[in-house]
Design an enzyme around this catalytic site. Structure first.
Site, PDB file in Angstrom:
ATOM      1  N   SER A 143      72.054  -0.022  65.180  1.00 62.31           N
ATOM      2  CA  SER A 143      72.977   0.734  64.339  1.00 62.31           C
ATOM      3  C   SER A 143      74.027  -0.204  63.767  1.00 62.31           C
ATOM      4  O   SER A 143      74.447  -1.161  64.436  1.00 62.31           O
ATOM      5  CB  SER A 143      73.672   1.832  65.147  1.00 62.31           C
ATOM      6  OG  SER A 143      74.728   2.427  64.403  1.00 62.31           O
ATOM      7  N   TYR A 157      78.584   4.156  72.590  1.00 63.27           N
ATOM      8  CA  TYR A 157      77.458   4.068  71.664  1.00 63.27           C
ATOM      9  C   TYR A 157      77.472   2.718  70.947  1.00 63.27           C
ATOM     10  O   TYR A 157      76.437   2.039  70.855  1.00 63.27           O
ATOM     11  CB  TYR A 157      77.521   5.201  70.658  1.00 63.27           C
ATOM     12  CG  TYR A 157      76.416   5.158  69.617  1.00 63.27           C
ATOM     13  CD1 TYR A 157      75.137   5.582  69.940  1.00 63.27           C
ATOM     14  CD2 TYR A 157      76.666   4.705  68.324  1.00 63.27           C
ATOM     15  CE1 TYR A 157      74.118   5.551  68.992  1.00 63.27           C
ATOM     16  CE2 TYR A 157      75.651   4.666  67.379  1.00 63.27           C
ATOM     17  CZ  TYR A 157      74.386   5.091  67.715  1.00 63.27           C
ATOM     18  OH  TYR A 157      73.381   5.049  66.772  1.00 63.27           O
TER      19      TYR A 157
END
Length: 248
Positions: A143, A157
């Protein structure tokens, strides 16, 4: 659609029943690969995707496997090899996102984030590499939040996706001498059912996009198809963003 020749190749996609994963499954199948993919709870979507690919003349196998379960991951690799006779491409797409203020973030959510976003990548790569030869391809779906986290509550995350950067670099050294490449694709905001482009959350991010829109899952899938192809043989250990300028 077809641009990259994957005829005769076999791919396994962790987390392939919906969103970016499903787009990757469809694109690799369109390029000629036999595709196996795992799912946890989306059985109807997984069966529909499998049947769609077979109806188009391709080969597909949906495998129920929780990426938090090491034995299930290893079994998915084994089932792929048993069904198709080999394994050439692994795409580690399974992932979870837990967001909460620091004072409220639950330790079990932290542990599950690491188990699925990082640990499963290592386990699947370790197991898949046992079956790969020269020309093998491993592609992690990270990501852009590894480099930029523009909202509070997403620290774990972001950490998990940053871990993939280092893991990819390190494993490139292990796998390179065997003719296997490993790379990390870092999507920015992508329009999926879990992160729709018409949500209030999307509106809060739109000003950060250089191109002024969310990405499409098919765009990420095209990037993955390139990295899985013979044309990308000289790329390994790289973290490559496809984020519409989110990190610019």
């Amino acid at each position: 659609m077809s641009k990259f020749d994957l005829n005769g190749k076999v791919a396994l996609i962790q987390g392939g029943s919906r969103g970016i994963g499903a787009a990757i499954v469809e694109r690799l199948a369109a390029e000629g690969a036999a595709v196996a993919f795992t799912y946890v709870s989306s059985a109807d979507k997984a069966r529909a995707l499998q049947e769609h690919i077979i109806a188009q003349g391709g080969q597909a196998l949906a495998i129920q496997a929780d990426s938090a379960d090491a034995a299930a991951i290893r079994q998915a690799v084994g089932s792929t090899v048993e069904a198709f006779g080999r394994l050439d491409i692994l795409v580690n797409n399974a992932g979870v996102l837990a967001v909460a203020p620091l004072d409220e973030f639950q330790l079990e959510d932290f542990d599950r984030t690491l188990a699925i976003n990082v640990r499963s990548v290592f386990i699947a790569t370790q197991e898949a590499a046992r079956h790969m030869g020269e020309g093998g391809r491993i592609i992690n779906i990270g990501s852009t939040n590894a480099d930029r986290m523009p909202f509070a509550g997403g620290g774990p995350y972001a950490m998990s996706k940053a871990a993939l950067v280092g893991l990819t670099k390190g494993l490139a050294r292990d796998l390179g001498p065997r003719g296997i490449t490993i790379n990390n694709v870092q999507p920015g905001p992508v329009d999926t059912d879990m992160n729709p482009a018409d949500s209030d959350f999307a509106d809060s991010l739109m000003d950060l996009m250089a191109v002024g829109r969310y990405g499409r899952a098919e765009e990420v899938a095209g990037f993955v198809a390139y990295l899985a192809s013979p044309e990308a043989a000289y790329i390994t250990g790289a973290s490559l963003s496809i984020d519409g300028g989110f990190g610019a």
